[in-house]
Design a protein around this motif. Sequence first.
Motif, mmCIF file in Angstrom:
data_model
loop_
_atom_site.group_PDB
_atom_site.id
_atom_site.type_symbol
_atom_site.label_atom_id
_atom_site.label_comp_id
_atom_site.label_asym_id
_atom_site.label_seq_id
_atom_site.Cartn_x
_atom_site.Cartn_y
_atom_site.Cartn_z
ATOM 1 N N UNK A 70 9.390 -110.411 -95.254
ATOM 2 C CA UNK A 70 7.758 -110.164 -95.299
ATOM 3 C C UNK A 70 7.227 -110.582 -93.936
ATOM 4 N N UNK A 71 7.463 -111.533 -93.308
ATOM 5 C CA UNK A 71 6.934 -111.788 -91.966
ATOM 6 C C UNK A 71 6.997 -110.449 -91.005
ATOM 7 N N UNK A 72 8.313 -109.919 -91.065
ATOM 8 C CA UNK A 72 8.486 -108.870 -90.251
ATOM 9 C C UNK A 72 7.629 -107.504 -90.598
ATOM 10 N N UNK A 73 7.588 -107.361 -91.984
ATOM 11 C CA UNK A 73 6.670 -106.322 -92.378
ATOM 12 C C UNK A 73 5.411 -106.496 -92.059
ATOM 13 N N UNK A 74 4.913 -107.734 -92.465
ATOM 14 C CA UNK A 74 3.517 -107.887 -92.121
ATOM 15 C C UNK A 74 2.917 -107.576 -90.592
ATOM 16 N N UNK A 75 3.822 -108.060 -89.788
ATOM 17 C CA UNK A 75 3.752 -107.861 -88.249
ATOM 18 C C UNK A 75 3.805 -106.304 -87.937
ATOM 19 N N UNK A 76 4.704 -105.620 -88.567
ATOM 20 C CA UNK A 76 4.822 -103.860 -88.433
ATOM 21 C C UNK A 76 3.575 -103.337 -88.997
ATOM 22 N N UNK A 77 2.956 -103.734 -89.913
ATOM 23 C CA UNK A 77 1.501 -102.978 -90.215
ATOM 24 C C UNK A 77 0.562 -103.563 -89.602
#
Length: 347
Positions: free
Chosen positions: A135-142
């Motif tokens: 979740x942390x990785x995806x939020x950073x990605x977007x």
Amino acid sequence: MTEPLLSVQHLKKWFPVRKGFFQRTVGHVKAVDDVSFDVAPRETLAVVGESGCGKTTLVKTILRLYEPDDGRMLFDGRDLAAASGSELRALRRDMQIVFQDPGASMNPRMTVRSIIEEGLVIHGVGTKRERQDRVVELLQKVGLDPAFRNRYPHQFSGGQRQRISIARALALSPRLLVLDEPISALDVSIQSQIVNLLNDLKQDLGLTYLFISHDLAMVEYLSDRVVVMYLGEIVESAPAAELYAKPLHPYTHSLLASAPRMDPDRRRAKLVLKDDVPSPINPPSGCRFHPRCPIAMDVCRTDKPQLIQIGDRLVRCHAVEQGIDTGAAIEKTTYHEHATPHEVHTG
């Protein structure tokens, strides 16, 4: 030649129209009527057309949110229409959708973390700690601060909610992302940011997009190929650069003429279509576009045109089949309103 990631073959989705006390079927809404196309890996295929042309029904049928009435849908060689149970669930990991209204597509009682990791939980992916890290990785990605993950959807702007929707769609590392009008509900100032994000994600993750839109400027920027639909049928399909440089079907001409352009050198002659879109319950005979077409001929009213191939493109038009320059014919009709049909078509 590269095998298509998605192949749609003669797909049909008709909705029954029922009336009376016994709810007898008196007709069908032909939302998707014999539609075929391929999407190559890492390609962006845009599907455009007016509201009610069947774009959203098409993608919902491909994703099996609607059951198809006929035709085949092959994803990486596997038949989506025949898949069921665990096989369909496994296929859906590779196909995700970003909806038009990000607010309506989220549960307001769930936090952002729960929304994004829901798919991971359903499919049993990773441990609790691994899902939190994802979740942390995806939020950073977007482009969102991971510290926001414990907030609720109503605490975000429309653009931020759409970024959350994109993160949710990416959670299971899909190969195909269906974008159903992903920017139409957003402010104009935010739309370009989301489109740039989608473009960056495609390059970074090797994604394939099926992009549904009526915003032709964004379609031109984002897509590799364009499919034009009218009343449930494909009327033209072409590489984006070719279609925008020289549209063939009169309906495509009208769509491009209606799109605003800032560059005066690229503006097109105004083309106002006659009448409203006919009912998909009882589409016109012959060419479905003929009641509104500025260059319709007698054959258009009686004989249904077939999709013919011209180079890398497909078009469904009697005028094109007869070698008529539709652009010149339409321009002549537009500027010479009193010209006879013979003068328009033969010059």
